[in-house]
Motif scaffolding. Sequence first.
Motif, PDB file in Angstrom:
ATOM      1  N   GLN A 170     -11.047  16.371  11.303  1.00 21.30           N
ATOM      2  CA  GLN A 170     -10.324  17.626  11.485  1.00 21.30           C
ATOM      3  C   GLN A 170      -9.007  17.661  10.715  1.00 21.30           C
ATOM      4  N   ARG A 171      -8.455  16.487  10.453  1.00 21.59           N
ATOM      5  CA  ARG A 171      -7.131  16.423   9.836  1.00 21.59           C
ATOM      6  C   ARG A 171      -6.971  15.082   9.144  1.00 21.59           C
ATOM      7  N   ILE A 172      -6.208  15.069   8.041  1.00 19.84           N
ATOM      8  CA  ILE A 172      -5.996  13.846   7.270  1.00 19.84           C
ATOM      9  C   ILE A 172      -4.502  13.663   7.020  1.00 19.84           C
ATOM     10  N   ILE A 173      -4.029  12.433   7.222  1.00 25.57           N
ATOM     11  CA  ILE A 173      -2.709  12.017   6.766  1.00 25.57           C
ATOM     12  C   ILE A 173      -2.909  10.960   5.691  1.00 25.57           C
ATOM     13  N   VAL A 174      -2.319  11.178   4.542  1.00 23.80           N
ATOM     14  CA  VAL A 174      -2.358  10.196   3.455  1.00 23.80           C
ATOM     15  C   VAL A 174      -1.032   9.453   3.442  1.00 23.80           C
ATOM     16  N   LEU A 175      -1.089   8.133   3.526  1.00 22.19           N
ATOM     17  CA  LEU A 175       0.098   7.300   3.419  1.00 22.19           C
ATOM     18  C   LEU A 175       0.050   6.551   2.099  1.00 22.19           C
ATOM     19  N   SER A 176       1.142   6.646   1.344  1.00 19.19           N
ATOM     20  CA  SER A 176       1.181   6.017   0.027  1.00 19.19           C
ATOM     21  C   SER A 176       2.568   5.456  -0.236  1.00 19.19           C
ATOM     22  N   VAL A 177       2.624   4.455  -1.081  1.00 18.50           N
ATOM     23  CA  VAL A 177       3.902   3.870  -1.461  1.00 18.50           C
ATOM     24  C   VAL A 177       4.535   4.670  -2.586  1.00 18.50           C
ATOM     25  N   LEU A 178       3.760   4.987  -3.610  1.00 15.94           N
ATOM     26  CA  LEU A 178       4.313   5.654  -4.790  1.00 15.94           C
ATOM     27  C   LEU A 178       3.276   6.593  -5.390  1.00 15.94           C
ATOM     28  N   GLY A 179       3.741   7.731  -5.865  1.00 16.96           N
ATOM     29  CA  GLY A 179       2.849   8.675  -6.522  1.00 16.96           C
ATOM     30  C   GLY A 179       3.466   9.209  -7.800  1.00 16.96           C
ATOM     31  N   ALA A 180       2.605   9.687  -8.699  1.00 20.61           N
ATOM     32  CA  ALA A 180       3.052  10.453  -9.863  1.00 20.61           C
ATOM     33  C   ALA A 180       2.975  11.922  -9.495  1.00 20.61           C
ATOM     34  N   ALA A 181       3.998  12.677  -9.852  1.00 21.66           N
ATOM     35  CA  ALA A 181       4.081  14.072  -9.418  1.00 21.66           C
ATOM     36  C   ALA A 181       2.820  14.877  -9.732  1.00 21.66           C
ATOM     37  N   PRO A 182       2.252  14.794 -10.953  1.00 21.85           N
ATOM     38  CA  PRO A 182       1.034  15.582 -11.218  1.00 21.85           C
ATOM     39  C   PRO A 182      -0.127  15.174 -10.316  1.00 21.85           C
ATOM     40  N   VAL A 195      -4.389  18.519   5.119  1.00 27.87           N
ATOM     41  CA  VAL A 195      -3.886  17.232   4.618  1.00 27.87           C
ATOM     42  C   VAL A 195      -2.360  17.247   4.555  1.00 27.87           C
ATOM     43  N   GLU A 196      -1.751  16.157   5.012  1.00 29.10           N
ATOM     44  CA  GLU A 196      -0.323  15.900   4.810  1.00 29.10           C
ATOM     45  C   GLU A 196      -0.201  14.573   4.068  1.00 29.10           C
ATOM     46  N   ILE A 197       0.602  14.548   3.009  1.00 32.31           N
ATOM     47  CA  ILE A 197       0.792  13.353   2.199  1.00 32.31           C
ATOM     48  C   ILE A 197       2.221  12.861   2.382  1.00 32.31           C
ATOM     49  N   TRP A 198       2.353  11.570   2.715  1.00 30.59           N
ATOM     50  CA  TRP A 198       3.660  10.953   2.934  1.00 30.59           C
ATOM     51  C   TRP A 198       3.812   9.767   1.981  1.00 30.59           C
ATOM     52  N   LEU A 199       4.939   9.731   1.263  1.00 30.51           N
ATOM     53  CA  LEU A 199       5.163   8.702   0.251  1.00 30.51           C
ATOM     54  C   LEU A 199       6.570   8.125   0.357  1.00 30.51           C
ATOM     55  N   ALA A 200       6.712   6.910  -0.183  1.00 30.76           N
ATOM     56  CA  ALA A 200       8.033   6.303  -0.295  1.00 30.76           C
ATOM     57  C   ALA A 200       8.772   6.811  -1.523  1.00 30.76           C
ATOM     58  N   GLY A 201       8.042   7.173  -2.578  1.00 34.46           N
ATOM     59  CA  GLY A 201       8.686   7.642  -3.794  1.00 34.46           C
ATOM     60  C   GLY A 201       7.713   8.354  -4.704  1.00 34.46           C
ATOM     61  N   VAL A 202       8.263   9.154  -5.614  1.00 38.56           N
ATOM     62  CA  VAL A 202       7.460   9.887  -6.603  1.00 38.56           C
ATOM     63  C   VAL A 202       8.109   9.733  -7.968  1.00 38.56           C
ATOM     64  N   ASP A 203       7.317   9.318  -8.969  1.00 40.89           N
ATOM     65  CA  ASP A 203       7.751   9.290 -10.364  1.00 40.89           C
ATOM     66  C   ASP A 203       7.155  10.490 -11.086  1.00 40.89           C
ATOM     67  N   GLU A 204       7.743  10.836 -12.214  1.00 43.05           N
ATOM     68  CA  GLU A 204       7.358  12.067 -12.900  1.00 43.05           C
ATOM     69  C   GLU A 204       6.188  11.910 -13.866  1.00 43.05           C
TER      70      GLU A 204
END
Length: 229
Positions: A170-182, A195-204
């Motif tokens: 019914q629902r998803i939480i994504v946990l990540s350390v780092l993502g690229a913005a695109p 979906v909700e995405i939670w990250l420690a940081g995002v690079d461009e």
Amino acid sequence: MSNLPPNVHVSQHPCLLAKLSQLRSQNTPSRDVKGLIHDISLIVACEALAKGLESVKGPTDQTPLGFDYQTHTILPGTISLVPILRSGLGMVDAMQTLLPNPVPVHHLGLYREPTTLHPVEYYNNLPNHLAGSGSAGAVASDLTIILDPVIATGGTCAAAIQTLREWGTQRIIVLSVLGAAPGVRAAAAEWPEGVEIWLAGVDEELTDHGMIKPGLGDVGDRLFLTIGK
């Protein structure tokens, strides 16, 4: 930082930002990489689950001195962890530490085809993951938590979201350390309402080979000492 969708959340916790800086370093040994992934996952998960779970009253219990007290439990009632192999395994212990009760851990194996960078699924142990198949008693969890340390192109994360949605969660939480913005934007667009995405940081940026720039390297290789394989 580029504008991100409303279902993407990037932590600003000072301790987390310092640990992420340590994790990025090429001089950080594998043992410390494992510990930093655990610590970062725990902090991100605390922030995500504070918003994603609900506390409800349970039955009355007694302390060792015989005093009554009100217990609390969490909703939703069914939760599953889904680490993306291999690197997602490094986040499992943190989640099991945080959650008050044991929950099922299902694994998804996905890799990026080197030429196209498209995701390829090679392992799936979700119970009854295709409609009309599997055991009659298997049902999808109300909430599924994807553990994927790096969201680069977003293809792997989006494929995992699609698989879990087809499973029936019914629902998803994504946990990540780092993502690229695109890539983060692409993953967030796969199922915005669920979906909700939670990250420690995002690079461009991403390199031509789909690696995050500056990034933190291949987490799986750093965790399992397979650099140069």
